[in-house]
Design an enzyme around this catalytic site. Structure first.
Site, PDB file in Angstrom:
ATOM      1  N   HIS A 164      12.921  62.642  39.936  1.00  0.00           N
ATOM      2  CA  HIS A 164      11.755  61.771  39.714  1.00  0.00           C
ATOM      3  C   HIS A 164      11.190  61.290  41.047  1.00  0.00           C
ATOM      4  O   HIS A 164      11.933  60.961  41.965  1.00  0.00           O
ATOM      5  CB  HIS A 164      12.114  60.582  38.817  1.00  0.00           C
ATOM      6  CG  HIS A 164      13.103  59.616  39.396  1.00  0.00           C
ATOM      7  ND1 HIS A 164      12.733  58.500  40.125  1.00  0.00           N
ATOM      8  CD2 HIS A 164      14.453  59.581  39.345  1.00  0.00           C
ATOM      9  CE1 HIS A 164      13.802  57.823  40.486  1.00  0.00           C
ATOM     10  NE2 HIS A 164      14.866  58.457  40.027  1.00  0.00           N
TER      11      HIS A 164
ATOM     12  N   GLU B 257      10.696  57.325  35.952  1.00  0.00           N
ATOM     13  CA  GLU B 257      12.076  57.352  35.470  1.00  0.00           C
ATOM     14  C   GLU B 257      12.684  55.960  35.481  1.00  0.00           C
ATOM     15  O   GLU B 257      13.509  55.620  34.621  1.00  0.00           O
ATOM     16  CB  GLU B 257      12.898  58.295  36.353  1.00  0.00           C
ATOM     17  CG  GLU B 257      14.357  58.466  35.929  1.00  0.00           C
ATOM     18  CD  GLU B 257      15.315  57.487  36.592  1.00  0.00           C
ATOM     19  OE1 GLU B 257      16.503  57.496  36.231  1.00  0.00           O
ATOM     20  OE2 GLU B 257      14.881  56.683  37.461  1.00  0.00           O
ATOM     21  N   GLU B 258      12.273  55.147  36.437  1.00  0.00           N
ATOM     22  CA  GLU B 258      12.943  53.882  36.700  1.00  0.00           C
ATOM     23  C   GLU B 258      12.878  52.900  35.539  1.00  0.00           C
ATOM     24  O   GLU B 258      13.792  52.101  35.341  1.00  0.00           O
ATOM     25  CB  GLU B 258      12.355  53.224  37.954  1.00  0.00           C
ATOM     26  CG  GLU B 258      12.582  54.004  39.240  1.00  0.00           C
ATOM     27  CD  GLU B 258      14.046  54.025  39.660  1.00  0.00           C
ATOM     28  OE1 GLU B 258      14.874  53.374  38.991  1.00  0.00           O
ATOM     29  OE2 GLU B 258      14.364  54.701  40.650  1.00  0.00           O
TER      30      GLU B 258
ATOM     31  N   GLU C 227      19.825  63.024  41.343  1.00  0.00           N
ATOM     32  CA  GLU C 227      19.618  61.576  41.304  1.00  0.00           C
ATOM     33  C   GLU C 227      20.238  60.895  42.521  1.00  0.00           C
ATOM     34  O   GLU C 227      20.868  61.534  43.354  1.00  0.00           O
ATOM     35  CB  GLU C 227      20.246  60.988  40.032  1.00  0.00           C
ATOM     36  CG  GLU C 227      19.242  60.598  38.959  1.00  0.00           C
ATOM     37  CD  GLU C 227      18.347  59.440  39.353  1.00  0.00           C
ATOM     38  OE1 GLU C 227      18.542  58.865  40.442  1.00  0.00           O
ATOM     39  OE2 GLU C 227      17.455  59.097  38.566  1.00  0.00           O
TER      40      GLU C 227
ATOM     41  N   HIS D 238      18.074  50.334  45.138  1.00  0.00           N
ATOM     42  CA  HIS D 238      16.914  49.595  44.630  1.00  0.00           C
ATOM     43  C   HIS D 238      16.471  48.461  45.555  1.00  0.00           C
ATOM     44  O   HIS D 238      15.797  47.530  45.109  1.00  0.00           O
ATOM     45  CB  HIS D 238      17.180  49.042  43.235  1.00  0.00           C
ATOM     46  CG  HIS D 238      17.057  50.084  42.163  1.00  0.00           C
ATOM     47  ND1 HIS D 238      17.209  49.794  40.818  1.00  0.00           N
ATOM     48  CD2 HIS D 238      16.793  51.416  42.220  1.00  0.00           C
ATOM     49  CE1 HIS D 238      17.053  50.903  40.108  1.00  0.00           C
ATOM     50  NE2 HIS D 238      16.792  51.904  40.940  1.00  0.00           N
TER      51      HIS D 238
END
Length: 837
Positions: A157, A201-202, A227, A299
């Site tokens: 993604h 995707e998040e 990922e 993140h």
């Protein structure tokens, strides 16, 4: 003295002199004889070799080599540049930078067969939650030479969260896909490969959901999802759908895998999800390959280009290049157990391991029980109940005293926590077992302890085998039980050949040395000092067991230790892992622990004391291992900044912000369940040009339900959520209703361009994602009125923006260097509106 006496004395002296062992024999005896010095040497060598091999096995720099062929060099250089461009700015779905990344990727693939996927989907994404999503995935298809083979999907993604540059999550996955794409452009693959550069995707795996609805999906049989849930390092095989596909990973050049993480997902220890989940539920077979540490940078703004290297990128990319060249896939679809060590890949079906476990569980009790009976009854091995109390008593005490005082310390100093806990556990075993040995001496307490440890492993193995396919990560227990039980069995066999006192000593003597000083010989038992069976037992048990436990335990701890920040439940889980890790590290040496010399005991005592003192004095977070706080600014009736984190840390960080001090804003902190807290304050740094207007449309009644509609105008916006009162709304539509409620089918339906979802159990939330920045949302719904109201219903609308906002910039700039920041919601700022319909 007579001449004859002199002659006899000389003969005796000559005989004694000639019977002295040579230097080699004395050296062997000094090393392998059961002496404290010998045991100390063995223990030190075990620690050094175990730690060294584990460090090498998990090291990126030592195990991965950069490419040497010209083509692969060019591919890596191009992909590294791609990564730099992709991760220049945070590029969440709700930001303009997201469009820039999309356009950058589209420019690269424009000369290939590709589809700018424009799927619009609507589905139930959670209990009572319906999501509407407009996709702009980029799909590329490279046809293979064998059209009869099912296609392979490669997926990554290209969006990030708003608080991160998205280098590891998932820029490296996207850059790796581009590298594979360049490789297959020069080398036609055997099977067709479809690349899914997916978006958003998040916040719900939406790009993967959209691809499942695309026509190309029907060609796909297998997938490889790339990922990142850390920041660089080595890419590990997280999980695989089945043995048939997993075993193909053994063909890559740098395999790095463990099914321990797969079990973590299966048992819900790891809560985050990847696109793997969507593809598996859609019936595909495949793998999840991901970076996994450190999660405190995941993140956050620390997931940037400075914290990764081309070698990390090459590890993921080279394995993906090799995997796409796999041949025919085995039909076996049962869960797989797999691991790697020093670059060697091992995989087996869970059923095969279960069969081995069953054989071991039955075989060893069946063989050892008769031997033990013979030894006790006929070989005069005197055993009492107290002989068997040491291990369970020590194990219970070690669990009780083994936790370090500072609960957050494991996030930044996991090695110190493990070393301290393990030292305490060893000392507990040392004191308890020596006490038992002093109270009730056994002729072979070492063998008794081996049997007890074997029984502990046997019980654990019963649980693992009974638990079935979800426990694919506990394969190490099989190894631990096998080496421990085999050695115990050898000891029992040795006892069966022991002659009753007065006879000759057997080859594997059950006798145990008693001595005072380290070099003192036991004159009462002259043969015992040459008893070498202990060294064979040690070498059979300790090195292999220590390596299995240390390598597996450290891999798990590095993967999850940062989650101690996320909740009290996570904290308890992490310390349970630490205690179990320490217990299993110690168990292999427990049979020999009473012979530890004073230097080992002193060293362990120092480590334990220093570790406990440091746990009380050292701050649990630092610049290298920061604490993660989560941020959201809500603009509405009460403009407030909300910061979430573990209790006891948030207020100190926020109280030093300039806007808080200058405006004398009051910090309102509230304890939340599970050890968390939220602190709120009025920032005064409200972002401008963020507007949300909600208008209602006339409502109508039909079959006891009320139909209503709203229009949401949110310029420069892509993400909004509509909140309804629980259980009242039965159907929602993006567009306008064309039929009455009874005519609407349950679940998703589409009519005249309108997207409709009906759920008689109630819909509490509608998530909206659109591509057009300035297009209004038109939302309709039908609800069941309460008896005590007049048919009205209050609806809350919240729209999110992912771009940087002043209040967020302030907390990033002025917070201590031991703090990192992540988003709490889908954006950094949310504008809230309420409307009555």
């Amino acid at each position: 003295m007579s001449e004859e006496e002199v002659h006899d004395t000389s003969s005796e002296a000559s005989e004694v002199f000639t019977n002295q062992p040579n230097a080699f024999v004395r050296g062997v005896r000094s090393i392998f004889g059961y002496r404290k010095t010998s045991l100390t040497l063995f223990v030190i060598l075990t620690i050094v070799v175990t730690a060294g091999l584990s460090f090498y096995d998990n090291s990126l720099e030592l195990t991965i080599e950069l490419p040497t062929s010209q083509l692969e060099k060019e591919i890596l250089e191009s992909s590294w540049l791609d990564l730099q461009n992709i991760a220049r700015y945070p590029h969440t779905y709700g930001s303009r930078a997201n469009d820039q990344v999309h356009d950058y990727l589209e420019e690269i693939i424009q000369d290939m067969e590709y589809d700018n996927d424009g799927e619009k989907i609507m589905f139930e994404s959670g209990k009572g939650v319906v999501s509407y999503y407009e996709s702009n995935n980029l799909l590329v298809r490279v046809n293979g030479s064998d059209g009869t083979l099912p296609a392979l999907l490669l997926s990554a993604h290209y969006d990030s969260v708003p608080s991160s540059f998205g280098v590891t999550d998932d820029g490296m996955g996207v850059a790796s896909l581009l590298g594979v794409l360049r490789f297959v452009a020069h080398n036609q693959p055997r099977r067709t490969i479809i690349f899914n550069f997916n978006n958003n995707e998040e916040f719900g795996l939406f790009g993967a959901h959209a691809f499942v609805k695309h026509p190309w999906f029907k060609q796909v049989g297998y997938f490889l999802n790339l990922e990142g849930t850390g920041a660089g390092g080595k890419a590990v095989l997280f999980r695989g759908t089945d043995y048939g596909i997993v075993k193909n990973f053994g063909g890559v050049r740098y395999p790095y895998a463990t099914s321990i993480f797969q079990q973590g997902f299966n048992n819900h220890v790891i809560h985050s999800e990847t696109d793997y989940k969507v593809y598996k539920e859609a019936g595909l077979r495949g793998l999840d390959l991901a970076f996994y540490k450190p999660r405190d940078k995941y993140h956050t703004g620390e997931d940037n280009i400075r914290n990764v290297s081309p070698k990390s990128l090459w590890h993921m990319m080279s394995n993906a290049i090799d995997f796409v060249q796999m041949g025919v896939v085995d039909d076996s679809e049962e869960p797989a157990v797999y691991t790697t060590f020093l670059g060697y890949f091992f995989a087996t079906p869970i059923s095969a391991l279960a069969r081995v476990n069953l054989v071991l569980l039955v075989l060893f009790p069946v063989v050892s029980t008769p031997l033990l009976f013979v030894i006790v009854k006929y070989k005069k091995w005197k055993l009492r109940v107290t002989n068997f109390l040491g291990v369970p008593l020590a194990m219970g005490l070690a669990v009780a005293v083994g936790q370090v005082g500072n609960p957050m310390l494991v996030s930044s100093h996991p090695m110190m926590v493990v070393a301290t806990t393990t030292s305490i556990v060893v000392l507990v075993y040392y004191v308890v077992l020596n006490g038992v040995d002093w109270v009730n001496t056994s002729s072979d307490q070492k063998l008794v302890t081996m049997i007890e440890v074997s029984f502990v492993y046997w019980v654990v193995l019963v649980y693992v085998t009974w638990s079935g396919g979800d426990h694919t990560g506990e394969f190490g227990v099989t190894v631990l039980f096998f080496v421990q039980a085999s050695t115990s069995l050898l000891g029992l066999i040795g006892w069966t050949f022991t002659r009753v006192r007065g006879g000759d000593e057997p080859l594997l003597s059950g006798e145990e040395e008693r001595y005072g000083t380290e070099d003192e010989r036991d004159t009462e038992k002259p043969l015992v000092e040459h008893n070498y069976d202990w060294s064979l037992q040690y070498l059979l048990i300790v090195p292999v067991s220590s390596l299995v436990v240390y390598n597996s335990g450290w891999l798990v701890l590095e993967g999850v230790n940062k989650t101690v920040q996320e909740s009290l439940a996570s904290e308890h889980l992490i310390y349970w892992i630490v205690v179990v890790f320490s217990q299993f590290l110690v168990l292999p040496v427990v049979p020999f622990i009473t012979k530890f010399n004073r230097y080992i005991v002193l060293g362990l005592s120092v480590v334990a004391v220093v570790g406990v003192l440091m746990s009380m004095a050292v701050h649990p977070f630092n610049q290298g291992s920061p604490m993660k706080l989560r941020f959201i600014e809500r603009v509405g009736q009460n403009d407030m900044v909300e910061v979430y984190g573990r209790q006891g840390f948030v207020e100190d960080v926020l109280s030093d912000l300039p806007s808080v001090k200058q405006t004398q804003a009051k910090l309102e902190c509230e304890a939340l369940p599970d050890g968390l807290e939220v602190c709120k304050y009025k920032s005064g740094l409200t972002p401008g040009n963020l507007t949300v207007e909600v208008t209602t449309e006339p409502r109508a009644e039909s079959y006891g339900l009320i139909s209503g509609a709203i229009t949401i105008a949110a310029p420069e916006n892509r993400m909004c959520t509509v909140h309804f009162p629980p259980d009242r709304v039965k159907a929602v539509v993006v567009g306008k209703f064309g039929n009455n409620f009874k005519a609407i089918p349950d679940g998703f339906s589409r009519e005249k361009g309108n997207y409709i979802y009906k759920d008689r159990n109630g819909i509490s939330q509608l998530e909206l994602y659109k591509l057009d920045w300035n297009k209004d949302y038109h939302v309709g719904f039908e609800w069941l009125p309460d008896i005590d109201d007049e048919g009205g219903m209050r609806v809350e609308v919240e729209c999110f923006w992912g771009d940087m906002v002043p209040a967020y910039q302030e907390v990033v700039h002025y917070s201590p260097n031991w703090v990192t920041w992540a988003n709490k919601e889908r954006g950094l700022v949310g504008v809230v509106k309420h409307v009555d319909v």
